[in-house]
Design a protein around this motif. Structure first.
Motif, PDB file in Angstrom:
ATOM      1  N   ILE A   1       0.854  -1.189   0.000  1.00 52.90           N
ATOM      2  CA  ILE A   1       0.000   0.000   0.000  1.00 52.90           C
ATOM      3  C   ILE A   1       0.891   1.241   0.000  1.00 52.90           C
ATOM      4  CG2 ILE A   1      -0.199   0.023   2.539  1.00 52.90           C
ATOM      5  CD1 ILE A   1      -3.150   0.886   2.148  1.00 52.90           C
ATOM      6  N   ASP A   2       0.464   2.304  -0.676  1.00 47.93           N
ATOM      7  CA  ASP A   2       1.242   3.540  -0.698  1.00 47.93           C
ATOM      8  C   ASP A   2       1.164   4.256   0.647  1.00 47.93           C
ATOM      9  OD1 ASP A   2       2.182   3.323  -3.237  1.00 47.93           O
ATOM     10  OD2 ASP A   2       0.694   4.646  -4.163  1.00 47.93           O
ATOM     11  N   ALA A   3       2.166   5.086   0.906  1.00 47.61           N
ATOM     12  CA  ALA A   3       2.221   5.776   2.200  1.00 47.61           C
ATOM     13  C   ALA A   3       1.425   7.073   2.201  1.00 47.61           C
ATOM     14  CB  ALA A   3       3.683   6.061   2.556  1.00 47.61           C
ATOM     15  N   ASP A   4       0.974   7.524   1.026  1.00 48.80           N
ATOM     16  CA  ASP A   4       0.417   8.878   0.958  1.00 48.80           C
ATOM     17  C   ASP A   4      -1.098   8.910   1.152  1.00 48.80           C
ATOM     18  OD1 ASP A   4      -0.273   7.605  -1.323  1.00 48.80           O
ATOM     19  OD2 ASP A   4       0.642   9.022  -2.714  1.00 48.80           O
ATOM     20  N   LEU A   5      -1.666   7.765   1.578  1.00 51.55           N
ATOM     21  CA  LEU A   5      -3.109   7.663   1.840  1.00 51.55           C
ATOM     22  C   LEU A   5      -3.963   7.869   0.594  1.00 51.55           C
ATOM     23  CD1 LEU A   5      -3.339   9.270   5.377  1.00 51.55           C
ATOM     24  CD2 LEU A   5      -3.970   6.937   4.762  1.00 51.55           C
ATOM     25  N   GLN A   6      -3.342   7.759  -0.592  1.00 48.47           N
ATOM     26  CA  GLN A   6      -4.178   7.769  -1.803  1.00 48.47           C
ATOM     27  C   GLN A   6      -4.945   6.450  -1.872  1.00 48.47           C
ATOM     28  OE1 GLN A   6      -1.215   9.488  -4.977  1.00 48.47           O
ATOM     29  NE2 GLN A   6      -3.283  10.212  -5.382  1.00 48.47           N
ATOM     30  N   ASN A   7      -4.299   5.364  -1.428  1.00 49.09           N
ATOM     31  CA  ASN A   7      -5.018   4.102  -1.228  1.00 49.09           C
ATOM     32  C   ASN A   7      -5.676   4.177   0.140  1.00 49.09           C
ATOM     33  OD1 ASN A   7      -2.095   2.567  -2.521  1.00 49.09           O
ATOM     34  ND2 ASN A   7      -3.997   2.858  -3.634  1.00 49.09           N
TER      35      ASN A   7
ATOM     36  N   PRO B   1      -7.298  11.983  -3.355  1.00 44.99           N
ATOM     37  CA  PRO B   1      -6.199  12.870  -3.750  1.00 44.99           C
ATOM     38  C   PRO B   1      -5.101  12.797  -2.691  1.00 44.99           C
ATOM     39  CG  PRO B   1      -8.307  14.044  -3.617  1.00 44.99           C
ATOM     40  CD  PRO B   1      -8.521  12.698  -3.022  1.00 44.99           C
ATOM     41  N   ARG B   2      -3.874  13.090  -3.095  1.00 43.66           N
ATOM     42  CA  ARG B   2      -2.768  13.075  -2.154  1.00 43.66           C
ATOM     43  C   ARG B   2      -3.026  14.095  -1.037  1.00 43.66           C
ATOM     44  NH1 ARG B   2       2.719  12.495  -1.268  1.00 43.66           N
ATOM     45  NH2 ARG B   2       3.286  10.725  -2.564  1.00 43.66           N
ATOM     46  N   ARG B   3      -2.796  13.686   0.215  1.00 50.88           N
ATOM     47  CA  ARG B   3      -3.094  14.583   1.339  1.00 50.88           C
ATOM     48  C   ARG B   3      -1.994  15.612   1.552  1.00 50.88           C
ATOM     49  NH1 ARG B   3      -2.499  13.393   5.943  1.00 50.88           N
ATOM     50  NH2 ARG B   3      -3.608  15.035   6.973  1.00 50.88           N
TER      51      ARG B   3
END
Ligand code: UDP
Ligand code: MG
Length: 338
Positions: A114-120, A220-222
């Motif tokens: 999972i990506d770290a940027d909370l897009q997932n 969207p990227r936070r």
């Protein structure tokens, strides 16, 4: 897609091949590169979901040479979260290498990336695991409602996905989505380079894996910004050529090189015969045509290709034997001792 708590996991192995608590059930792998603003919320939301599942799990965050305070943030979290493990890479090696490091350190029966940027959205993880329990080996996230730049990212990636699906023969709508779940044994022996983490489902399908796609949320990227631009598309396409080559011909490269050599030799024979025909029938001097040059070139190329094929065969033998790899993959062994 959001799924409510999944009590059916309680005390049950995910994969059906191990007792529930004797080894870890789940490893979540997160590549982290300059994500200081996202880590606290990511951990909070991820652990909320994982705690709810009531399975044994670990979270492996791979710090890919961040030059912001990502590592500190991860350490802060790890001091209170015993299941959070950190792999700190010496420099920035790229997302694929970071994921590879995570896989190498993962001990779970199932690996989720999972990506770290909370897009997932971590809330999608239970649904991925549910599919694994149903018997799939790879569960691939599909960001149907993608929240990235419409033209520069979404449109280009739609074309790329179509192309990859066609060329690889493994139809997936969203290769680029990091959120995917894999059974551990499928990842055994997979080595990733360049941008190739997105091609793991292709490798898996060569090994006979059952693959399914699941719609997942996308946000969207936070905080922070994307690490990629348009140039990634070209890297992905070049990698695709490599993957395709390795697929069909990795075990028998002489078929490619030798095939080209034979083709080239056939051209050489045709051009020589034509040259002789012109000379004998029409009395045309050989050196007035380009045919002698073509014959010589194609002859050389055919010799070189066949020799290169033999060299490649030697390389493949060395590779398989040094890695103790086999040209086959076993799904299960029955009545063998563990
Ligand atoms: N990432 C990484 N190393 C890199 C670039 C990116 O570990 O060299 C991580 C990044 O921290 C994120 C994930 O890979 O967790 C996806 O990156 P990004 O969000 O920039 O990609 P995008 O979502 O824009 O495709
Ligand atoms: Mg992102």
């Amino acid at each position: 897609m959001t799924t409510p708590a999944a009590p059916q996991f309680r005390n049950q192995p995910i994969t059906g091949c191990h007792a529930p608590w004797d080894i870890l059930a789940l490893s979540v792998v997160i590549p982290v590169f300059n994500e200081e603003g996202n880590i606290a919320l990511l951990c909070e939301r991820l652990f909320r979901v994982l705690d709810r599942l009531a399975i044994t799990f670990e979270v492996i965050a791979v710090n890919d040479g961040s030059n912001d305070r990502s590592l500190e943030r991860l350490r802060d979290q790890a001091s209170s979260l015993a299941q959070l493990r950190i792999v700190d890479l010496r420099r920035n090696f790229g997302q694929t290498a970071a994921l590879m490091a995570g896989i190498d350190h993962a001990r779970g029966d199932v690996v989720v990336m999972i990506d770290a940027d909370l897009q997932n959205d971590p809330e999608d993880i239970p649904e991925l695991l549910e599919k694994i329990r149903e018997g799939y080996d790879v569960v691939s996230g599909w960001r149907q409602d993608r929240k990235d730049a419409p033209l520069r990212r979404n449109f280009v990636s739609r074309i790329a996905n179509g192309l990859i699906s066609r060329i690889s023969g493994v139809p997936l709508a969203d290769y680029g989505c990091t959120l995917k779940a894999y059974r551990r044994d499928i990842l055994q022996g997979v080595r990733l380079y360049g941008e190739m983490h997105r091609f793991i489902p292709i490798y898996a399908s060569w090994m006979g894996a059952k693959i399914v796609e699941v719609r997942v949320l996308h946000h969207p990227r936070r905080s922070g910004k994307s690490k990629y631009g348009l140039e990634r598309v070209f890297k992905v396409l070049l990698d695709l050529i490599v993957v395709k080559f390795l697929d069909r011909h990795f075990v028998k490269p002489i078929y490619v090189f030798g095939g080209f050599g034979v083709f080239s030799f056939a051209l050489c024979v045709m051009s020589t015969l034509w040259m002789l025909y012109l000379k004998l029938a029409d009395g045309v001097s050989m050196i007035l045509t380009p045919l002698p040059l073509i014959s010589a070139m194609t002859f050389l190329v055919s010799c070189m290709s066949i020799l290169m094929g033999l060299l490649a065969e030697m390389l493949v033998r060395t590779y398989f034997e040094s890695q103790q790899r086999t040209a086959y993959a076993v799904r299960t062994l029955i009545n063998f001792d563990r």
